[in-house]
Design a protein around this motif. Structure first.
Motif, PDB file in Angstrom:
ATOM      1  N   CYS A 158     -15.513  17.248  -3.562  1.00 28.92           N
ATOM      2  CA  CYS A 158     -15.193  15.875  -3.955  1.00 28.92           C
ATOM      3  C   CYS A 158     -15.830  15.552  -5.304  1.00 28.92           C
ATOM      4  O   CYS A 158     -16.954  15.956  -5.596  1.00 28.92           O
TER       5      CYS A 158
ATOM      6  N   VAL B 146     -17.382   5.609   0.479  1.00 35.19           N
ATOM      7  CA  VAL B 146     -16.479   6.703   0.124  1.00 35.19           C
ATOM      8  C   VAL B 146     -17.229   8.039   0.129  1.00 35.19           C
ATOM      9  O   VAL B 146     -16.701   9.066   0.571  1.00 35.19           O
TER      10      VAL B 146
ATOM     11  N   LYS C 249     -19.364   0.224  -1.892  1.00 36.58           N
ATOM     12  CA  LYS C 249     -18.105   0.947  -1.737  1.00 36.58           C
ATOM     13  C   LYS C 249     -18.291   2.438  -2.040  1.00 36.58           C
ATOM     14  O   LYS C 249     -17.739   3.300  -1.341  1.00 36.58           O
TER      15      LYS C 249
ATOM     16  N   ARG D 215     -19.778  -2.772  -5.790  1.00 36.74           N
ATOM     17  CA  ARG D 215     -19.239  -1.440  -6.040  1.00 36.74           C
ATOM     18  C   ARG D 215     -20.143  -0.351  -5.458  1.00 36.74           C
ATOM     19  O   ARG D 215     -19.663   0.641  -4.913  1.00 36.74           O
TER      20      ARG D 215
ATOM     21  N   GLY E 178      -9.478   8.655  -7.006  1.00 36.99           N
ATOM     22  CA  GLY E 178      -8.720   7.564  -6.429  1.00 36.99           C
ATOM     23  C   GLY E 178      -7.226   7.799  -6.390  1.00 36.99           C
ATOM     24  O   GLY E 178      -6.457   6.868  -6.140  1.00 36.99           O
ATOM     25  N   ARG E 179      -6.772   9.029  -6.623  1.00 34.02           N
ATOM     26  CA  ARG E 179      -5.348   9.330  -6.658  1.00 34.02           C
ATOM     27  C   ARG E 179      -4.796   9.544  -5.250  1.00 34.02           C
ATOM     28  O   ARG E 179      -5.525   9.821  -4.308  1.00 34.02           O
ATOM     29  N   ASN E 180      -3.476   9.432  -5.143  1.00 35.59           N
ATOM     30  CA  ASN E 180      -2.812   9.519  -3.846  1.00 35.59           C
ATOM     31  C   ASN E 180      -2.331  10.918  -3.493  1.00 35.59           C
ATOM     32  O   ASN E 180      -1.892  11.149  -2.369  1.00 35.59           O
TER      33      ASN E 180
ATOM     34  N   TYR F 195       0.842  -1.189   0.000  1.00 33.93           N
ATOM     35  CA  TYR F 195       0.000   0.000   0.000  1.00 33.93           C
ATOM     36  C   TYR F 195       0.884   1.248   0.000  1.00 33.93           C
ATOM     37  O   TYR F 195       2.071   1.204   0.291  1.00 33.93           O
TER      38      TYR F 195
ATOM     39  N   VAL G  56      -3.868   2.554  -8.823  1.00 33.56           N
ATOM     40  CA  VAL G  56      -5.232   2.957  -8.430  1.00 33.56           C
ATOM     41  C   VAL G  56      -6.227   1.920  -8.915  1.00 33.56           C
ATOM     42  O   VAL G  56      -5.917   1.104  -9.772  1.00 33.56           O
TER      43      VAL G  56
ATOM     44  N   LEU H 181     -12.950  -1.664   0.887  1.00 35.48           N
ATOM     45  CA  LEU H 181     -12.839  -1.130  -0.467  1.00 35.48           C
ATOM     46  C   LEU H 181     -12.000  -2.033  -1.366  1.00 35.48           C
ATOM     47  O   LEU H 181     -12.109  -1.970  -2.592  1.00 35.48           O
ATOM     48  N   LYS H 182     -11.161  -2.872  -0.761  1.00 37.58           N
ATOM     49  CA  LYS H 182     -10.319  -3.786  -1.535  1.00 37.58           C
ATOM     50  C   LYS H 182     -10.907  -5.186  -1.641  1.00 37.58           C
ATOM     51  O   LYS H 182     -10.294  -6.073  -2.233  1.00 37.58           O
TER      52      LYS H 182
ATOM     53  N   TYR I 208      -8.714  15.880  -3.085  1.00 36.30           N
ATOM     54  CA  TYR I 208      -8.414  14.597  -3.713  1.00 36.30           C
ATOM     55  C   TYR I 208      -9.565  14.212  -4.640  1.00 36.30           C
ATOM     56  O   TYR I 208     -10.714  14.593  -4.410  1.00 36.30           O
TER      57      TYR I 208
END
Length: 274
Positions: free
Chosen positions: A240, A114, A110, A107, A49-51, A26, A274, A100-101, A46
Motif C-alpha cells: 500500500c 485507511v 481518516k 484528515r 484513492g483510485r478505483n 458513489y 477521487v 472518510l467522507k 490499489y
C-alpha cells in the motif's frame, strides 16, 4: 479478450448509471469484477484513492508445487458459512455512514483508519504466501474492525442510529459473529463477511466448521490464458502506498482507455472522482 478487459467492461457496466447520468453518488468497488475474471489467488494493488488497481499479482499455476500447496491449504482452512438470518435488510446501505467522507473528521483520523485497513490487507496476503492459518484469521478479523471504524453499517446493518436500526437483531448478529471470531466458541482463527453487510461469512480454521461450505480455487482463466506470477514476484508485489509515477495511471476510468490501456486523447468524460 483478456481477463483484465472483461473485468473492466463489467465494472463499467455496473457503474454506468454513475458515469452516464450521475444518478448515483458513489462508484461500486472493482474487487468483485476482478475476482470473477482473474483465476487463482490474486493481490489487487490499489493506491492513491483510485478505483482500479494499478497492478494485479496473480498466482494461478497449479503446476508449480509451491503454488499448488497454497491452493490446497486455502481450500482446507477457509470455510464459508451461510448467515442464518437476514443480514442485509431492505433499504440497507453500507454507505449510510462513511467517516472518510465526513468533512468534520480530521484528515489524520481518516489516514489512521485507511492505514489500518491497508495493513490488514497486507497481512492477509503475507499469511496466504506463508500459509499461516492463525495470521490469516487475525488479518480477516482486523479487516472487519477496520471496516467498522469508518463504514460501521458494513459490519452490522442493524446498529443504532440507522434506518434499519433494530437492537435485538443487532445483538443477535454481533453475538453470532463473535462465535466464529478469534477465541470464539467455534475455535476459529478469525472471520470476515464476504461483502458489505454480510452475504456469507468467511471463517478461517484448521478444524472443520459444522455446516460450512468448502471452497475450490479455480485456476483456469475464463477467457484468454495469461501467465502466472512466481511466488518470489508475489512476495515482491507492491504494498500500500502512492501510485507509480509512470506510466500515467488513474486519470480516467478504465472504460475510457484504448485497447492498450492508454487514455483516448482529449477525453474528459468519465474522469475518476477521487
Amino acid at each position: 479478450m483478456c481477463s483484465s478487459d472483461l473485468a473492466k467492461y463489467l465494472w463499467g457496466a455496473e457503474n454506468f448509471v454513475f458515469s452516464g447520468t450521475e444518478e448515483r453518488h458513489y462508484i461500486a468497488g472493482s474487487q468483485d469484477h476482478c475476482g470473477l475474471f482473474f483465476a487463482g489467488v490474486n493481490k489487487l494493488c490499489y493506491a492513491g484513492g483510485r478505483n482500479w488497481p494499478h497492478q494485479i499479482c496473480s498466482l494461478n499455476d497449479p503446476a508449480d508445487p509451491k503454488q499448488a500447496a497454497i491452493f490446497a491449504w486455502l481450500q482446507k482452512v477457509v470455510h464459508v458459512v451461510e448467515i442464518p438470518f437476514v443480514s442485509r435488510p431492505k433499504g440497507f446501505s453500507s454507505q449510510e455512514i462513511n467517516v472518510l467522507k465526513d468533512p468534520a473528521v480530521p484528515r489524520a483520523t481518516k489516514v489512521r483508519m485507511v492505514k489500518a485497513l491497508a495493513e490488514a490487507s497486507e497481512a492477509n496476503w503475507e499469511a496466504i504466501l506463508t500459509m499461516d492459518t492463525d495470521k490469516l484469521g487475525k488479518a480477516l478479523s482486523d479487516m472487519m474492525k477496520a471496516w467498522e471504524a469508518f463504514v460501521p453499517y458494513t459490519t452490522n446493518p442493524y446498529r443504532a442510529g440507522g434506518k434499519c436500526a433494530d437492537a435485538a437483531k443487532a445483538k443477535q448478529l454481533t453475538e453470532w459473529l463473535a462465535s466464529y471470531d478469534r477465541h470464539g466458541v467455534h475455535g476459529a482463527s478469525g472471520c470476515a463477511f464476504s461483502g458489505g453487510g454480510g452475504g456469507f461469512l468467511m471463517v478461517v480454521s484448521e478444524k472443520p466448521i459444522e455446516g460450512a461450505m468448502k471452497i475450490t480455487i479455480n485456476n483456469t482463466p475464463p477467457c484468454k490464458p495469461y501467465k502466472s506470477h512466481t511466488l518470489a514476484e508475489a512476495h515482491a508485489a507492491p504494498k500500500c502506498g502512492p501510485p507509480p509515477a509512470k506510466p500515467p495511471w488513474g486519470v480516467v476510468n478504465p472504460w475510457n482507455n484504448d485497447k492498450d490501456g492508454k487514455p483516448y486523447p482529449n477525453r474528459e468524460i468519465g474522469r475518476a472522482h477521487v
